[in-house]
Design a protein around this motif. Structure first.
Motif, PDB file in Angstrom:
ATOM      1  N   ARG A   4       0.828  -1.207   0.000  1.00 50.23           N
ATOM      2  CA  ARG A   4       0.000   0.000   0.000  1.00 50.23           C
ATOM      3  C   ARG A   4       0.867   1.264   0.000  1.00 50.23           C
ATOM      4  O   ARG A   4       0.571   2.236  -0.690  1.00 50.23           O
ATOM      5  CB  ARG A   4      -0.922  -0.015   1.221  1.00 50.23           C
ATOM      6  CG  ARG A   4      -1.820   1.169   1.335  1.00 50.23           C
ATOM      7  CD  ARG A   4      -2.956   1.099   0.326  1.00 50.23           C
ATOM      8  NE  ARG A   4      -3.862   2.207   0.619  1.00 50.23           N
ATOM      9  CZ  ARG A   4      -4.412   2.950  -0.299  1.00 50.23           C
ATOM     10  NH1 ARG A   4      -4.207   2.700  -1.558  1.00 50.23           N
ATOM     11  NH2 ARG A   4      -5.206   3.930   0.036  1.00 50.23           N
ATOM     12  N   VAL A   5       1.951   1.266   0.765  1.00 51.59           N
ATOM     13  CA  VAL A   5       2.860   2.412   0.792  1.00 51.59           C
ATOM     14  C   VAL A   5       3.473   2.620  -0.592  1.00 51.59           C
ATOM     15  O   VAL A   5       3.524   3.742  -1.097  1.00 51.59           O
ATOM     16  CB  VAL A   5       3.966   2.226   1.856  1.00 51.59           C
ATOM     17  CG1 VAL A   5       5.069   3.248   1.690  1.00 51.59           C
ATOM     18  CG2 VAL A   5       3.369   2.304   3.249  1.00 51.59           C
ATOM     19  N   ILE A   6       3.927   1.541  -1.217  1.00 53.15           N
ATOM     20  CA  ILE A   6       4.507   1.632  -2.564  1.00 53.15           C
ATOM     21  C   ILE A   6       3.475   2.160  -3.547  1.00 53.15           C
ATOM     22  O   ILE A   6       3.766   3.014  -4.388  1.00 53.15           O
ATOM     23  CB  ILE A   6       5.063   0.265  -3.025  1.00 53.15           C
ATOM     24  CG1 ILE A   6       6.225  -0.162  -2.146  1.00 53.15           C
ATOM     25  CG2 ILE A   6       5.454   0.293  -4.492  1.00 53.15           C
ATOM     26  CD1 ILE A   6       7.435   0.737  -2.232  1.00 53.15           C
ATOM     27  N   GLN A   7       2.255   1.674  -3.432  1.00 55.90           N
ATOM     28  CA  GLN A   7       1.180   2.120  -4.320  1.00 55.90           C
ATOM     29  C   GLN A   7       0.918   3.625  -4.156  1.00 55.90           C
ATOM     30  O   GLN A   7       0.845   4.359  -5.138  1.00 55.90           O
ATOM     31  CB  GLN A   7      -0.086   1.331  -3.995  1.00 55.90           C
ATOM     32  CG  GLN A   7      -1.270   1.635  -4.871  1.00 55.90           C
ATOM     33  CD  GLN A   7      -2.484   0.854  -4.411  1.00 55.90           C
ATOM     34  OE1 GLN A   7      -2.940   1.026  -3.278  1.00 55.90           O
ATOM     35  NE2 GLN A   7      -2.986  -0.009  -5.273  1.00 55.90           N
ATOM     36  N   THR A  20       3.911   5.652  -5.500  1.00 54.82           N
ATOM     37  CA  THR A  20       3.937   5.636  -6.964  1.00 54.82           C
ATOM     38  C   THR A  20       2.919   6.608  -7.537  1.00 54.82           C
ATOM     39  O   THR A  20       3.233   7.421  -8.413  1.00 54.82           O
ATOM     40  CB  THR A  20       3.669   4.218  -7.490  1.00 54.82           C
ATOM     41  OG1 THR A  20       4.637   3.331  -6.953  1.00 54.82           O
ATOM     42  CG2 THR A  20       3.722   4.177  -9.007  1.00 54.82           C
ATOM     43  N   ARG A  21       1.702   6.534  -7.039  1.00 57.79           N
ATOM     44  CA  ARG A  21       0.657   7.435  -7.552  1.00 57.79           C
ATOM     45  C   ARG A  21       1.009   8.900  -7.319  1.00 57.79           C
ATOM     46  O   ARG A  21       0.837   9.733  -8.198  1.00 57.79           O
ATOM     47  CB  ARG A  21      -0.679   7.106  -6.895  1.00 57.79           C
ATOM     48  CG  ARG A  21      -1.313   5.879  -7.456  1.00 57.79           C
ATOM     49  CD  ARG A  21      -2.730   5.713  -6.948  1.00 57.79           C
ATOM     50  NE  ARG A  21      -3.303   4.535  -7.569  1.00 57.79           N
ATOM     51  CZ  ARG A  21      -4.077   3.690  -6.934  1.00 57.79           C
ATOM     52  NH1 ARG A  21      -4.397   3.890  -5.670  1.00 57.79           N
ATOM     53  NH2 ARG A  21      -4.562   2.644  -7.559  1.00 57.79           N
ATOM     54  N   ALA A  22       1.472   9.218  -6.110  1.00 55.91           N
ATOM     55  CA  ALA A  22       1.798  10.610  -5.783  1.00 55.91           C
ATOM     56  C   ALA A  22       2.924  11.131  -6.665  1.00 55.91           C
ATOM     57  O   ALA A  22       2.833  12.235  -7.207  1.00 55.91           O
ATOM     58  CB  ALA A  22       2.177  10.729  -4.310  1.00 55.91           C
ATOM     59  N   CYS A  23       3.966  10.351  -6.818  1.00 51.37           N
ATOM     60  CA  CYS A  23       5.125  10.811  -7.602  1.00 51.37           C
ATOM     61  C   CYS A  23       4.817  10.859  -9.089  1.00 51.37           C
ATOM     62  O   CYS A  23       5.191  11.816  -9.770  1.00 51.37           O
ATOM     63  CB  CYS A  23       6.334   9.924  -7.330  1.00 51.37           C
ATOM     64  SG  CYS A  23       6.975  10.111  -5.659  1.00 51.37           S
ATOM     65  N   LEU A  62       8.820   3.330 -11.747  1.00 51.63           N
ATOM     66  CA  LEU A  62       9.140   2.628 -10.510  1.00 51.63           C
ATOM     67  C   LEU A  62       9.799   1.305 -10.889  1.00 51.63           C
ATOM     68  O   LEU A  62       9.137   0.353 -11.282  1.00 51.63           O
ATOM     69  CB  LEU A  62       7.897   2.381  -9.664  1.00 51.63           C
ATOM     70  CG  LEU A  62       8.190   1.748  -8.311  1.00 51.63           C
ATOM     71  CD1 LEU A  62       8.986   2.696  -7.424  1.00 51.63           C
ATOM     72  CD2 LEU A  62       6.915   1.325  -7.619  1.00 51.63           C
ATOM     73  N   ASP A  63      11.122   1.260 -10.788  1.00 54.83           N
ATOM     74  CA  ASP A  63      11.891   0.065 -11.133  1.00 54.83           C
ATOM     75  C   ASP A  63      11.995  -0.820  -9.903  1.00 54.83           C
ATOM     76  O   ASP A  63      12.604  -0.450  -8.907  1.00 54.83           O
ATOM     77  CB  ASP A  63      13.285   0.476 -11.608  1.00 54.83           C
ATOM     78  CG  ASP A  63      14.061  -0.684 -12.198  1.00 54.83           C
ATOM     79  OD1 ASP A  63      13.985  -1.792 -11.630  1.00 54.83           O
ATOM     80  OD2 ASP A  63      14.739  -0.493 -13.203  1.00 54.83           O
ATOM     81  N   SER A  64      11.384  -1.990  -9.963  1.00 49.94           N
ATOM     82  CA  SER A  64      11.378  -2.891  -8.804  1.00 49.94           C
ATOM     83  C   SER A  64      12.343  -4.061  -8.966  1.00 49.94           C
ATOM     84  O   SER A  64      12.339  -4.976  -8.159  1.00 49.94           O
ATOM     85  CB  SER A  64       9.958  -3.415  -8.571  1.00 49.94           C
ATOM     86  OG  SER A  64       9.522  -4.133  -9.702  1.00 49.94           O
ATOM     87  N   ARG A  65      13.171  -4.048 -10.002  1.00 52.77           N
ATOM     88  CA  ARG A  65      14.048  -5.190 -10.240  1.00 52.77           C
ATOM     89  C   ARG A  65      15.533  -4.887 -10.078  1.00 52.77           C
ATOM     90  O   ARG A  65      16.327  -5.795  -9.927  1.00 52.77           O
ATOM     91  CB  ARG A  65      13.803  -5.724 -11.653  1.00 52.77           C
ATOM     92  CG  ARG A  65      12.329  -5.894 -11.852  1.00 52.77           C
ATOM     93  CD  ARG A  65      11.666  -6.924 -12.625  1.00 52.77           C
ATOM     94  NE  ARG A  65      12.076  -8.049 -13.297  1.00 52.77           N
ATOM     95  CZ  ARG A  65      12.170  -9.270 -12.746  1.00 52.77           C
ATOM     96  NH1 ARG A  65      12.029  -9.451 -11.475  1.00 52.77           N
ATOM     97  NH2 ARG A  65      12.440 -10.306 -13.486  1.00 52.77           N
TER      98      ARG A  65
END
Length: 132
Positions: A26-29, A32-35, A44-47
């Motif tokens: 939820r924090v990541i979500q 991501t939306r805010a930025c 948002l690179d998660s790898r």
């Protein structure tokens, strides 16, 4: 299907890696939306793995790195995420969320290999991503 535990080194000690939970997701979500609403050119690179520590001797796999899509082009499996490396690449904002100290550090206004502005605030407080 049996899941194998994942291990990681924390402070020089081997520990079982915690699985991501719904709160983290939820924090990541929200982040991501805010930025992305303010800076749609970011990704948002998660790898990408990151070299960490004072002399970049450690390794980390963050939940995500919010960067321009080209930021890790040509990087090995372990990229240098330090503010200096990010500023040198022209990344306008370097956001560090430290869950141990419950602080957020926002580095902004890159100038060559450093950021001119660093703002530190408690992670519970709302803050805005700086504009270019």
């Amino acid at each position: 299907m049996r899941e194998e535990p994942q291990l990681e080194f924390l402070g020089g000690r081997l520990a079982r890696k915690l699985c991501p939970d719904g709160s983290r997701g939820r924090v990541i979500q929200r982040l991501t939306r805010a930025c992305l609403s303010q800076r749609p050119g970011l990704w948002l690179d998660s790898r990408q793995g990151l070299s960490v520590g004072r002399h970049r001797e450690g390794r980390a796999r963050p939940d995500g790195s919010l960067v321009p899509s080209h930021a890790f082009a040509g990087a090995d499996e372990w990229a240098d995420p330090g503010p200096g490396a990010c500023a040198g690449a022209g990344i306008p904002v370097h956001l560090l969320i430290d869950r141990d100290t419950c602080e957020v550090k926002v580095h902004s206004r890159p100038d060559g290999g450093r950021y001119e502005t660093v703002q530190t605030c408690p992670s519970a407080r709302r803050s805005r991503c700086p504009s270019r």
